[in-house]
Write a protein that holds these residues in place. Structure first.
Motif, PDB file in Angstrom:
ATOM      1  N   GLU A 143      18.637  -1.039  17.154  1.00  0.00           N
ATOM      2  CA  GLU A 143      17.618  -1.361  16.166  1.00  0.00           C
ATOM      3  C   GLU A 143      16.487  -2.183  16.771  1.00  0.00           C
ATOM      4  OE1 GLU A 143      20.270  -1.341  12.035  1.00  0.00           O
ATOM      5  OE2 GLU A 143      19.786  -3.252  13.017  1.00  0.00           O
ATOM      6  N   ARG A 144      16.837  -3.198  17.566  1.00  0.00           N
ATOM      7  CA  ARG A 144      15.806  -4.039  18.173  1.00  0.00           C
ATOM      8  C   ARG A 144      14.972  -3.258  19.195  1.00  0.00           C
ATOM      9  NH1 ARG A 144      16.287  -9.947  18.018  1.00  0.00           N
ATOM     10  NH2 ARG A 144      17.821 -10.487  16.414  1.00  0.00           N
ATOM     11  N   SER A 145      15.642  -2.442  19.996  1.00  0.00           N
ATOM     12  CA  SER A 145      14.918  -1.679  21.003  1.00  0.00           C
ATOM     13  C   SER A 145      13.983  -0.663  20.353  1.00  0.00           C
ATOM     14  CB  SER A 145      15.917  -0.965  21.925  1.00  0.00           C
ATOM     15  OG  SER A 145      15.241  -0.218  22.914  1.00  0.00           O
ATOM     16  N   ALA A 146      14.477   0.064  19.364  1.00  0.00           N
ATOM     17  CA  ALA A 146      13.658   1.078  18.690  1.00  0.00           C
ATOM     18  C   ALA A 146      12.443   0.441  18.043  1.00  0.00           C
ATOM     19  CB  ALA A 146      14.496   1.819  17.654  1.00  0.00           C
ATOM     20  N   ARG A 147      12.620  -0.723  17.421  1.00  0.00           N
ATOM     21  CA  ARG A 147      11.507  -1.404  16.766  1.00  0.00           C
ATOM     22  C   ARG A 147      10.438  -1.802  17.778  1.00  0.00           C
ATOM     23  NH1 ARG A 147      14.440  -4.394  13.848  1.00  0.00           N
ATOM     24  NH2 ARG A 147      14.534  -6.264  15.156  1.00  0.00           N
ATOM     25  N   THR A 148      10.862  -2.285  18.941  1.00  0.00           N
ATOM     26  CA  THR A 148       9.907  -2.675  19.980  1.00  0.00           C
ATOM     27  C   THR A 148       9.106  -1.484  20.480  1.00  0.00           C
ATOM     28  OG1 THR A 148      11.357  -4.474  20.688  1.00  0.00           O
ATOM     29  CG2 THR A 148       9.665  -3.777  22.231  1.00  0.00           C
ATOM     30  N   HIS A 149       9.735  -0.311  20.552  1.00  0.00           N
ATOM     31  CA  HIS A 149       9.085   0.896  21.061  1.00  0.00           C
ATOM     32  C   HIS A 149       8.334   1.656  19.969  1.00  0.00           C
ATOM     33  CE1 HIS A 149      10.665   1.335  25.275  1.00  0.00           C
ATOM     34  NE2 HIS A 149      11.446   0.380  24.833  1.00  0.00           N
ATOM     35  N   GLY A 150       8.312   1.139  18.759  1.00  0.00           N
ATOM     36  CA  GLY A 150       7.595   1.806  17.682  1.00  0.00           C
ATOM     37  C   GLY A 150       8.309   3.026  17.152  1.00  0.00           C
ATOM     38  N   CYS A 151       9.606   3.126  17.384  1.00  0.00           N
ATOM     39  CA  CYS A 151      10.389   4.265  16.906  1.00  0.00           C
ATOM     40  C   CYS A 151      10.991   3.959  15.531  1.00  0.00           C
ATOM     41  CB  CYS A 151      11.511   4.594  17.886  1.00  0.00           C
ATOM     42  SG  CYS A 151      10.927   5.071  19.539  1.00  0.00           S
ATOM     43  N   ALA A 152      11.439   4.993  14.855  1.00  0.00           N
ATOM     44  CA  ALA A 152      12.082   4.823  13.561  1.00  0.00           C
ATOM     45  C   ALA A 152      13.418   4.113  13.733  1.00  0.00           C
ATOM     46  CB  ALA A 152      12.285   6.188  12.900  1.00  0.00           C
ATOM     47  N   ALA A 153      13.949   3.609  12.653  1.00  0.00           N
ATOM     48  CA  ALA A 153      15.260   2.963  12.712  1.00  0.00           C
ATOM     49  C   ALA A 153      16.301   3.986  13.155  1.00  0.00           C
ATOM     50  CB  ALA A 153      15.627   2.392  11.354  1.00  0.00           C
TER      51      ALA A 153
END
Length: 392
Positions: free
Chosen positions: A363-373
């Motif tokens: 979740e944290r990595s995806a959020r940093t990369h601008g990806c969906a949850a």
């Protein structure tokens, strides 16, 4: 008159011989030979000055030089591979030591069905069990090292986001030198930066050469030093790639992490109070997501779980995976958790902790990369069978 002409001719011949000898023994031939290798190898994308800075002023030779495909070819992936190494100086007999630069330029994604039979679609980037560092400075890339008492080795990977409709470019460069003969260790900032610059300069050249037209990062001022074995933190104190992951008594008491950024490959290593690795959690983006899915599913001969809508599950080695959609039509991100020391005695509590750890990390990595949850990790079949021992 004839005698004078003969003497003049002999004198001129002697001068030619002397000049040739000076050229040979003065290093002129070595420089010419090295320049030829540097300009002709790897489809002409190598930075000559950067490679000399990494390997020193030695005679160089190319090896394993192959090129195929192109970014504008809809059927054949671009793949360029080559190597440059120090060559024994025949005229001096001096041992120049081990020294090489190995370069791969890959078009992303891999288009050829034949290529998908390979063990891995793209070169690996981890040289040690601990996390590589994000390259930063405007580059989407990572820097990994392996520093032994005798050798210094560094791998730099740079991912270029090409202009729309042209795919991407992945440039991977490994530099290896022999410290026994005077090469500096990688804790020397100038030395490791010289190694990393070979990759960023090659990426810039490749962007122009293959019509990628990517937005490039800044000229490297420094290269980060990846975390070492002594640089662990308690999970509660993690602020980078391990942030948000809970401890678990003595079983998970240490965390090795890199800074959180936008690198295409991120990892967090979790260990017990003795320093043994318990879990490795990894985020794969772009080519690394494609490669991980290929290794874990496609090459293993497993049915594609995504065809039935499955977005998380159990890996063949007993670990867990999940996915997240990313913007711009990019390859979905692939997140995995593995347990290198899994002995097949995993309990329900182990399973619950592992899934919660993967969820927090993804979740944290995806959020940093601008990806969906990402899809919440789940393993509906995991409790019904022991983990398989095959590894991808």
């Amino acid at each position: 008159m004839k005698r004078w002409a003969a003497r003049a001719g002999a004198g001129a011949g002697a001068l030619v011989v002397l000049a040739g000898g000076a050229f040979w023994f003065g290093g002129g031939y070595d420089r010419w030979s090295s320049d030829r290798a540097l300009t002709s190898a790897c489809d002409g994308v190598l930075p000559a000055d950067g490679i000399r800075a990494a390997l020193g002023e030695h005679r160089l030779k190319s090896f394993d030089d192959r090129s195929e495909g192109g970014l504008d070819d809809p059927t054949t992936s671009l793949r360029v591979t080559c190597g440059i190494s120090r060559k024994h100086a025949e005229n001096t007999g001096k041992d120049v030591g081990k020294g090489s630069v190995t370069v791969t330029v890959n078009g992303v994604p891999t288009l050829d069905q034949e290529d998908r039979r390979y063990e891995s679609l793209y070169p690996g980037i981890r040289l040690a069990s601990l996390p590589p560092a994000p390259l930063g400075q405007g580059w989407s890339g990572v820097f990994a090292t392996a520093d032994s008492p005798t050798d210094a080795k560094a791998t730099t990977a740079v991912l270029l986001d090409c202009a729309p409709g042209r795919g991407d470019l992945l440039v991977t460069v490994t530099v290896e030198v022999d410290k026994n003969l005077g090469d500096m260790p990688l804790d020397n900032p100038e030395r490791r930066t010289a190694f990393a610059r070979v990759a960023t300069d090659t990426a810039a050249n490749a962007s122009r050469r293959y019509g990628c037209d990517a937005e490039l990062g800044e000229p490297l001022k420094t290269a980060p030093l990846p975390v070492n074995e002594d640089e662990y933190v308690a999970p509660a104190d993690a602020e980078g790639t391990c942030a948000g992951i809970a401890a678990r008594g003595k079983t998970v008491a240490r965390a090795w992490e890199s800074e959180r950024g936008t690198a295409p490959y991120e990892t967090c290593v979790l260990g017990n109070s003795r320093g043994d690795t318990i879990h490795v959690v990894t985020a794969h983006y772009g080519p690394y997501a494609e490669g991980a899915f290929h290794d874990y599913v496609e090459r293993a001969g497993e049915p594609d779980p995504t065809e039935s809508g499955q977005r998380s599950g159990v890996l063949r080695n007993g670990g867990y995976w999940t996915m997240a959609d990313c913007p711009g039509g990019a390859e979905p991100a692939f997140f995995s958790l593995t347990a290198p020391r899994d002995d097949g005695t995993r309990t329900e509590a182990d399973r619950t902790y592992a899934l919660a750890t993967l969820k927090a990390f993804a979740e944290r990595s995806a959020r940093t990369h601008g990806c969906a949850a990402p899809t919440a990790p789940s393993a509906p079949d995991d409790s019904d069978s022991a983990p398989k021992k095959e590894t991808p």
